[in-house]
Design a protein around this motif. Structure first.
Motif, PDB file in Angstrom:
ATOM      1  N   UNK A 156      26.649 -21.512 -49.188  1.00  0.00           N
ATOM      2  CA  UNK A 156      25.641 -20.517 -49.566  1.00  0.00           C
ATOM      3  C   UNK A 156      25.383 -20.415 -51.058  1.00  0.00           C
ATOM      4  N   UNK A 157      25.836 -21.421 -51.829  1.00  0.00           N
ATOM      5  CA  UNK A 157      25.547 -21.359 -53.270  1.00  0.00           C
ATOM      6  C   UNK A 157      24.096 -21.767 -53.512  1.00  0.00           C
ATOM      7  N   UNK A 158      23.550 -21.326 -54.642  1.00  0.00           N
ATOM      8  CA  UNK A 158      22.167 -21.673 -54.960  1.00  0.00           C
ATOM      9  C   UNK A 158      22.020 -23.183 -55.143  1.00  0.00           C
ATOM     10  N   UNK A 159      23.071 -23.839 -55.645  1.00  0.00           N
ATOM     11  CA  UNK A 159      23.032 -25.298 -55.832  1.00  0.00           C
ATOM     12  C   UNK A 159      22.884 -26.012 -54.494  1.00  0.00           C
ATOM     13  N   UNK A 160      23.576 -25.512 -53.467  1.00  0.00           N
ATOM     14  CA  UNK A 160      23.479 -26.100 -52.125  1.00  0.00           C
ATOM     15  C   UNK A 160      22.081 -25.911 -51.555  1.00  0.00           C
ATOM     16  N   UNK A 161      21.525 -24.722 -51.766  1.00  0.00           N
ATOM     17  CA  UNK A 161      20.173 -24.435 -51.271  1.00  0.00           C
ATOM     18  C   UNK A 161      19.145 -25.348 -51.952  1.00  0.00           C
ATOM     19  N   UNK A 219      16.055 -22.832 -45.617  1.00  0.00           N
ATOM     20  CA  UNK A 219      17.515 -22.944 -45.674  1.00  0.00           C
ATOM     21  C   UNK A 219      18.097 -21.582 -45.338  1.00  0.00           C
ATOM     22  N   UNK A 220      18.936 -21.535 -44.312  1.00  0.00           N
ATOM     23  CA  UNK A 220      19.611 -20.282 -43.945  1.00  0.00           C
ATOM     24  C   UNK A 220      21.113 -20.503 -43.936  1.00  0.00           C
ATOM     25  N   UNK A 221      21.836 -19.506 -44.431  1.00  0.00           N
ATOM     26  CA  UNK A 221      23.290 -19.625 -44.468  1.00  0.00           C
ATOM     27  C   UNK A 221      23.914 -18.901 -43.276  1.00  0.00           C
ATOM     28  N   UNK A 222      25.043 -19.443 -42.819  1.00  0.00           N
ATOM     29  CA  UNK A 222      25.814 -18.829 -41.732  1.00  0.00           C
ATOM     30  C   UNK A 222      26.803 -17.841 -42.346  1.00  0.00           C
ATOM     31  N   UNK A 223      27.056 -16.721 -41.683  1.00  0.00           N
ATOM     32  CA  UNK A 223      26.397 -16.244 -40.454  1.00  0.00           C
ATOM     33  C   UNK A 223      24.989 -15.725 -40.784  1.00  0.00           C
ATOM     34  N   UNK A 224      24.084 -15.801 -39.828  1.00  0.00           N
ATOM     35  CA  UNK A 224      22.709 -15.386 -40.061  1.00  0.00           C
ATOM     36  C   UNK A 224      22.272 -14.370 -39.010  1.00  0.00           C
ATOM     37  N   UNK A 225      21.202 -13.681 -39.325  1.00  0.00           N
ATOM     38  CA  UNK A 225      20.620 -12.717 -38.401  1.00  0.00           C
ATOM     39  C   UNK A 225      19.694 -13.475 -37.443  1.00  0.00           C
ATOM     40  N   UNK A 226      19.948 -13.336 -36.134  1.00  0.00           N
ATOM     41  CA  UNK A 226      19.182 -14.097 -35.142  1.00  0.00           C
ATOM     42  C   UNK A 226      17.691 -13.786 -35.211  1.00  0.00           C
ATOM     43  N   UNK A 227      17.348 -12.512 -35.376  1.00  0.00           N
ATOM     44  CA  UNK A 227      15.939 -12.123 -35.431  1.00  0.00           C
ATOM     45  C   UNK A 227      15.236 -12.778 -36.621  1.00  0.00           C
ATOM     46  N   UNK A 228      15.943 -12.852 -37.762  1.00  0.00           N
ATOM     47  CA  UNK A 228      15.373 -13.501 -38.943  1.00  0.00           C
ATOM     48  C   UNK A 228      15.178 -14.989 -38.699  1.00  0.00           C
ATOM     49  N   UNK A 229      16.159 -15.628 -38.060  1.00  0.00           N
ATOM     50  CA  UNK A 229      16.040 -17.051 -37.750  1.00  0.00           C
ATOM     51  C   UNK A 229      14.816 -17.310 -36.873  1.00  0.00           C
ATOM     52  N   UNK A 230      14.650 -16.513 -35.820  1.00  0.00           N
ATOM     53  CA  UNK A 230      13.521 -16.697 -34.903  1.00  0.00           C
ATOM     54  C   UNK A 230      12.187 -16.497 -35.619  1.00  0.00           C
ATOM     55  N   UNK A 231      12.164 -15.552 -36.560  1.00  0.00           N
ATOM     56  CA  UNK A 231      10.942 -15.304 -37.328  1.00  0.00           C
ATOM     57  C   UNK A 231      10.618 -16.496 -38.228  1.00  0.00           C
ATOM     58  N   UNK A 232      11.635 -17.042 -38.881  1.00  0.00           N
ATOM     59  CA  UNK A 232      11.419 -18.200 -39.754  1.00  0.00           C
ATOM     60  C   UNK A 232      10.982 -19.425 -38.947  1.00  0.00           C
TER      61      UNK A 232
END
Length: 235
Positions: free
Chosen positions: A88-93, A104-117
């Motif tokens: 989840x570092x900015x360099x990785x993103x 780019x989404x980091x784990x753990x993530x919000x399922x609703x946000x993932x579905x929206x993206x």
């Protein structure tokens, strides 16, 4: 409201429980989901099928997600890619996005946000494809290009045969009408990553196009070189 035709998603995730949960939730949203657990299987799926989106874990066995993404982009495949990562570092993103990822989404993530993206990436990609679709025969001014036959009728009514690369470059510029297409993009789409033409090579193609299509080749109406950036087609 979903499209009548289900959007297809390739899910690449080696964590079994997470893969099953994501697949189930995506299918509940109305998507068609193909799930694999390694990079080799992902590349095979992309080669054999069309996908509207790829959800790609970075930490994979054998071949990591970054390498998978690079391979997909080398194939000139513009499918949207959403990276999932425990990093989840900015360099990785930044690395993920630079290598061809669209989000780019980091784990753990919000399922609703993932579905929206997921939904936003698929809708955006469909809009781009609709905008980019150029018919087999394209007219501008008194000119005509037949992409399938690889030939054109120029300003003087003469027929010209086009090389494969001329045809590909014309199509790329016309698909992006009014926008500057960078040299890097031309390199990727027309020549492929393994061959590096000089700027002069592309300039010579543009000079040919002006000779075919422009009434006054020194005062271009259609084909423009944007110094240090790329090339543009306008009408």
């Amino acid at each position: 409201m979903k499209e009548a035709t289900k959007a297809s998603i390739l899910l690449v995730e080696d964590e079994e429980n997470l893969q099953e949960a994501l697949k189930l939730n995506l299918e509940l949203e109305g998507y068609e989901v193909t799930a694999v657990d390694n990079g080799t299987a992902a590349l095979k799926a992309v080669k054999n099928e069309y996908f509207d989106l790829i959800i790609l874990d970075i930490m994979l066995p054998e071949m990591d997600g970054i390498a998978v993404c690079e391979n997909i982009r080398i194939q000139n495949n513009e499918v949207p890619i959403l990276f999932l990562s425990a990093k989840n570092s900015s360099a990785d993103r930044v690395l993920g996005l630079k290598k061809g990822g669209d989000d780019y989404m980091t784990k753990p993530f919000n399922l609703e946000e993932l579905l929206l993206r997921v939904e936003k990436l698929i809708v955006k990609n469909k809009r781009i494809q609709d905008k980019d679709s150029v018919s087999t025969v394209y007219h501008f001014g008194s000119n005509e290009i037949d992409f399938a036959a690889q030939e054109c009728i120029g300003k003087d009514g003469k027929h010209y045969e086009l090389s494969k690369k001329e045809t590909m470059l014309l199509k790329l510029l016309i698909e992006n009408k009014g926008e500057v297409v960078t040299r890097e993009k031309i390199l990727q789409v027309v020549w492929g990553y393994n061959v590096y033409p000089t700027t002069r090579t592309i300039d010579n193609f543009i000079l040919n196009f002006r000779k075919y299509f422009e009434e006054d080749s020194r005062n271009s109406r259609y084909f423009h070189s944007v110094r240090g950036v790329g090339y543009k087609f306008t009408e």
